[in-house]
Design an enzyme around this catalytic site. Structure first.
Site, PDB file in Angstrom:
ATOM      1  NE  ARG A   1      91.240   5.144  39.364  1.00 19.61           N
ATOM      2  CZ  ARG A   1      91.369   6.393  39.785  1.00 19.61           C
ATOM      3  NH1 ARG A   1      92.454   6.763  40.444  1.00 19.61           N
ATOM      4  NH2 ARG A   1      90.426   7.282  39.567  1.00 19.61           N
TER       5      ARG A   1
ATOM      6  CG  ASP B   1      87.362  13.335  44.223  1.00 19.05           C
ATOM      7  OD1 ASP B   1      87.079  12.234  43.716  1.00 19.05           O
ATOM      8  OD2 ASP B   1      88.138  14.153  43.689  1.00 19.05           O
TER       9      ASP B   1
ATOM     10  NE  ARG C   1      87.886   7.212  46.858  1.00 17.99           N
ATOM     11  CZ  ARG C   1      88.444   8.326  46.396  1.00 17.99           C
ATOM     12  NH1 ARG C   1      87.698   9.223  45.765  1.00 17.99           N
ATOM     13  NH2 ARG C   1      89.731   8.544  46.562  1.00 17.99           N
TER      14      ARG C   1
HETATM   15  C1  S3P Z   1      89.870  14.858  38.798  1.00 19.48           C
HETATM   16  C2  S3P Z   1      88.669  14.419  38.325  1.00 19.48           C
HETATM   17  C3  S3P Z   1      87.833  13.433  39.020  1.00 19.48           C
HETATM   18  C4  S3P Z   1      88.238  13.284  40.482  1.00 19.48           C
HETATM   19  C5  S3P Z   1      89.708  13.165  40.644  1.00 19.48           C
HETATM   20  C6  S3P Z   1      90.409  14.398  40.088  1.00 19.48           C
HETATM   21  C7  S3P Z   1      90.652  15.837  37.997  1.00 19.48           C
HETATM   22  O1  S3P Z   1      87.994  12.186  38.400  1.00 19.48           O
HETATM   23  O2  S3P Z   1      87.581  12.163  41.055  1.00 19.48           O
HETATM   24  O3  S3P Z   1      90.041  13.039  42.018  1.00 19.48           O
HETATM   25  O4  S3P Z   1      91.600  16.428  38.541  1.00 19.48           O
HETATM   26  O5  S3P Z   1      90.301  16.030  36.830  1.00 19.48           O
HETATM   27  P1  S3P Z   1      87.088  11.767  37.121  1.00 19.48           P
HETATM   28  O6  S3P Z   1      87.426  12.665  36.015  1.00 19.48           O
HETATM   29  O7  S3P Z   1      87.480  10.343  36.820  1.00 19.48           O
HETATM   30  O8  S3P Z   1      85.674  11.885  37.583  1.00 19.48           O
END
Ligand code: S3P
Length: 423
Positions: A117, A310, A341
């Protein structure tokens, strides 16, 4: 296993993952004691707890109760080993921001999924603030090494809609000289902003910009974590899809930056009602009742995407059963989640008979397909695992689902809750 006669009963979904992470992080850097209720004891949030314990913070956990004894940012101590975030993107990205300003060296690592990632979305703005960060491919991938030091405030326009990146910059901004201002392309979850205020900090928000002043002190407090709407989503879908169902979901977080799934369900024609809890809580919550209904295909894109990012795997499953086509666009961020995904959703559901075309930034899903039995895998992605378990409920003779351990990342009791609804 298929659920022949409908799902019924009441479920209290576990505490919100994003809020649980932040409660521990802010408790760890605040002065005084923080008590967290309804904490999510899933693998991801436990990684956050373990990282801060290694940085010298006393954290006691007892199921869903957590007590953190914070001594401010100055109370954090250098850890000589590698801090392991496991599967948790939120842990690593937010900690990168936080540790950019602490006067010691930290090395962060994670599992195979985290290794793929991108971290440069966080590294780049932090370097602009003066942070010293390195990692494979010039700071793009783990292991990440951060040499904390003095930071200066910046004005930054987020190139991707990401609450993790926004939060990392805010955590660095808290320690920077002067003001830090962040502008988003579309609203993302604002739990960090709300948490800063709850811990006595000041932060200004106006339309799509958030501004924080450096050098603020935070104070320990009580945090009551609402249920996770991203976990509730699997039961909202199960209740909508399985004929004869009626499920009550108690104490679900209803923060507007997270309720995109409810807007989608409404547009698809789902039968559900929301009862908001009264009271002035820092994060709104309420109960949701969902019943089986016929669904129709819709188009999902634009600013709605970050508010349901999500939930797109489970929305894709809903779309396979809706009347007509569903188009998901503007969701290329799905490609850099725990798995790609777009490909894992399409690949696994196709094995069960779904018709899904993938695009660079989404999917085109043909509705009204009968799903049959087959052998599928979560690919180590908790949300893919839960989506497939729900798919199994509507396959004639059930499915064989592999790699279910991943589900413990966000919902350790998922199968216990699911079984409790079967008549
Ligand atoms: C999250 C932000 C999202 C989400 C992740 C949790 C967070 O990711 O997909 O499950 O807690 O700030 P991104 O900031 O990469 O969109």
């Amino acid at each position: 296993m298929p659920a022949s006669s409908g799902l019924s009963g009441e479920i209290r979904v576990p505490g919100d993952k994003s809020i649980s992470h932040r409660a521990v992080m802010f408790g760890a850097i605040a002065h005084g004691t923080t008590t967290v209720r309804n904490f999510l004891p899933g693998d991801d949030c436990l990684s956050t707890v373990s990282c801060f314990q290694k940085l010298g913070v006393t954290i006691e956990t007892a199921g869903t109760d957590v007590k953190i004894s914070g001594n401010g940012l100055e109370g954090l101590r250098e850890y000589s080993g590698l801090l392991d975030v496991g599967n948790s993107g939120t842990t690593i990205r937010l900690m990168m921001g936080l540790l950019s300003g602490t006067p010691f060296v930290t090395r962060l690592t994670g599992d195979e999924s985290i290794a793929k990632r991108p971290m440069n979305r966080v590294t780049a703005p932090l370097k602009e603030m003066g942070a010293t960060i390195d990692g494979r491919e010039n700071g793009k991938f783990i292991p990440i090494t951060i040499t904390g030091g003095r930071l200066k405030g910046i004005s930054y326009s987020l190139p991707v809609a990401s609450a993790q990146v926004k939060s990392a910059i805010l955590l660095a901004g808290l320690q920077a000289e002067g003001e830090t201002s962040i502008t988003e392309t579309a609203p993302t979850r604002d739990h960090t902003e709300k948490m800063i205020r709850l811990f006595g900090g000041k932060i200004k928000t106006s339309s799509n910009t958030v501004v924080i002043e450096g050098g603020q002190k935070l104070y320990g407090t009580g945090v009551n974590v609402p249920g996770d709407i991203s976990s509730a989503a699997f039961f909202l879908a199960a209740g909508s899809l399985v004929p004869g169902s009626e499920i009550i979901l108690k104490n679900v977080g209803l923060n507007w930056t997270r309720t995109g799934i409810l807007e989608v369900l409404e547009k698809m024609g789902a039968d559900f009602s929301v009862m908001r809890s009264s009271g002035d809580t820092y994060e709104p919550s309420g109960d949701i009742v969902v019943k089986h209904s016929r669904l129709k295909g819709i188009t999902i894109g634009g600013d709605l995407i970050p508010r349901l990012i999500d939930e797109l795997p489970i929305i894709a499953l809903l779309a396979t059963q809706a009347e007509g086509e569903t188009i998901i666009r503007d969701a290329s961020e799905l490609r850099v989640k725990e798995t790609d995904r777009i490909e894992t959703v399409a690949g696994e559901l196709r094995k069960l008979g779904a018709e899904i075309e993938t695009t660079p930034d989404g999917m085109i899903i043909t509705g009204g397909t009968k799903l049959g039995n087959g052998t599928v895998t979560s690919h180590g992605d908790h949300r893919i695992g839960m989506m497939l378990a729900v798919a199994g409920l509507i396959c004639k003779s059930g499915i064989e689902l592999h790699d279910t351990e991943a589900i413990a990342v966000s919902y350790p009791d998922f199968f216990i809750h699911l079984d409790s609804l079967k008549k």
